[in-house]
Design an enzyme around this catalytic site. Sequence first.
Site, PDB file in Angstrom:
ATOM      1  N   CYS A 197       7.928  24.967  64.257  1.00 28.64           N
ATOM      2  CA  CYS A 197       7.380  26.307  64.070  1.00 28.64           C
ATOM      3  C   CYS A 197       5.915  26.233  63.615  1.00 28.64           C
ATOM      4  O   CYS A 197       5.174  27.191  63.780  1.00 28.64           O
ATOM      5  CB  CYS A 197       8.224  27.097  63.090  1.00 28.64           C
ATOM      6  SG  CYS A 197       8.560  26.194  61.587  1.00 28.64           S
ATOM      7  N   GLU A 257      12.426  32.657  57.906  1.00 29.37           N
ATOM      8  CA  GLU A 257      11.379  31.709  58.299  1.00 29.37           C
ATOM      9  C   GLU A 257      11.418  31.718  59.813  1.00 29.37           C
ATOM     10  O   GLU A 257      12.342  31.166  60.415  1.00 29.37           O
ATOM     11  CB  GLU A 257      11.709  30.339  57.691  1.00 29.37           C
ATOM     12  CG  GLU A 257      10.505  29.431  57.592  1.00 29.37           C
ATOM     13  CD  GLU A 257      10.334  28.616  58.851  1.00 29.37           C
ATOM     14  OE1 GLU A 257       9.622  29.106  59.756  1.00 29.37           O
ATOM     15  OE2 GLU A 257      10.887  27.531  58.916  1.00 29.37           O
TER      16      GLU A 257
END
Length: 483
Positions: A287, A253
């Site tokens: 993010c 990720e």
Amino acid sequence: MSTQHYPRIGLLIDGEWIRGGARQTQAVINPATGEQLGEVPIATPDDIDRAADAASRAFPAWRRMPAIERAAVLQRIALAIRRHEERLATILTLEQGKRLTESLHEIRNTADTFEWMAEEGKRAYGRIVPARTPDTDQYVRLEPVGPVAAFSPWNFPAVLSSRKVATALAAGCPVVLKPAEETPGIMVAIAELCTEAGLLPGVLNLLYGVPATVSSRLIASPHIRKISFTGSVAVGHQLAAQAGASGKRITLELGGHAPVIVMDDVDVDRVIELTVAAKFRNAGQLCICPTRFYVHEAVHDRFAAQLTVQASKMRIGNGLDPAVDMGPLANERRVHAMRGFCDDAQARGARIQAGGHAPTDSQAGFFWTPTVITDIAEDAQAMTNEPFGPLALLCRFQRLEDALARANALDVGLAAYAFTRSLRAAHQIEHGLEAGNVSINTYATSAPEMPFAGIKNSGLGAEMGIEGLREHMHSKSVVRAIA
Ligand code: NAD
């Protein structure tokens, strides 16, 4: 609760806490004050090997435990996290900086994560496949892949670590977790609750140390069967190469650089309200943080003016102070990064409408003002490298096709957002945006029941949802004939 209640950081190996000893240590700094909160012991090569070995020895008993019993342990962990939410949220704010209400939200999310995985682990169904010959059964069993080495970052140290831990545990896999050394306390506190909830020794091991040393040694360990990493693209790709060299599965990720398309038919006031909350949450260190705003030229100036007013009004300071709207950045590196992005943007002709500097009053800690930049060149560093900070970058567009092309121009694709009342535009955007997570008319993205997955350089595989659980299981094909 104050600084003196910050947990004493230790390594957890095979059910034993290792605190102190002759190991080297690294200071943990409160990003809002610059004060030292504690010290992290640096794992030795022997610690790393013992943690992998402990996970491997714990595997047979943990995988054999019926899923319903593993679920009960995970439920007890979730309950303990809820019971201790105030204390956990304070630890999180002390070491990470986010506002206490945001920390509380993250802790509740963490409990949700354990709860959801507790339930989903019970539903790791295989399937029965019609056999080709009489008196034969053939079916697919889902089995845990084995011990997992997990690496999590400092921006959401509770929930991002817990996604990895809860999923592995629900699948029947022990874990060696290395959270970020900047924010070690929260997972120490959660690991203590895991132990109290009855997790067997060795099922969860916690290491801190020199990240590259810990990761390369764990990835090469014959005991480790799967890797899971959340962090930057560069490090993710390094770890993927190491995992590939030893033929191990990896879930990544990684970073993003989320575009936001704002069409001309929106309620600007409402979009601004949502944008201020989403953009400056955790000081932009997400993010999935909305960053590149492509605003239709019919509403661009109004959008820019309102965002500038709202950003300029924000009070920044210690996240423990309820009057504060935005906390500090996580560390000094991020402050330097923001300065570099703003200087570069200005040098290329951008206009800084709000913020763009460290606070002028003499605050200790690592602060940056909420920043709105307009007229920014598409090749400015902030437009091409993930800023990971409180910078809103505004560009104009006339045609949706052009906005989509610019939104998709980067080699990352984690989250993307759009605001419009037009069903036709929403349809075109949803299909056209190259991102693993697309949200229309909202900044809501991940929930435990949904897979969280980046495309292009933003990731590999998925976390959470049934997809995340499946990444921790392999399919065993069984054919059984009557003798
Ligand atoms: P970084 O890449 O140095 O570190 C990110 C995380 O990875 C840290 O927790 C670090 O401890 C860990 N790490 C670093 N090298 C490692 C290695 N060899 N093995 C295992 N773990 C390792 O970046 P940073 O300066 O801390 O953060 C800045 C950038 O990181 C941001 O620009 C952003 O792109 C990215 N980031 C992404 C996320 C995310 O949620 N995807 C979270 C934090 C940081």
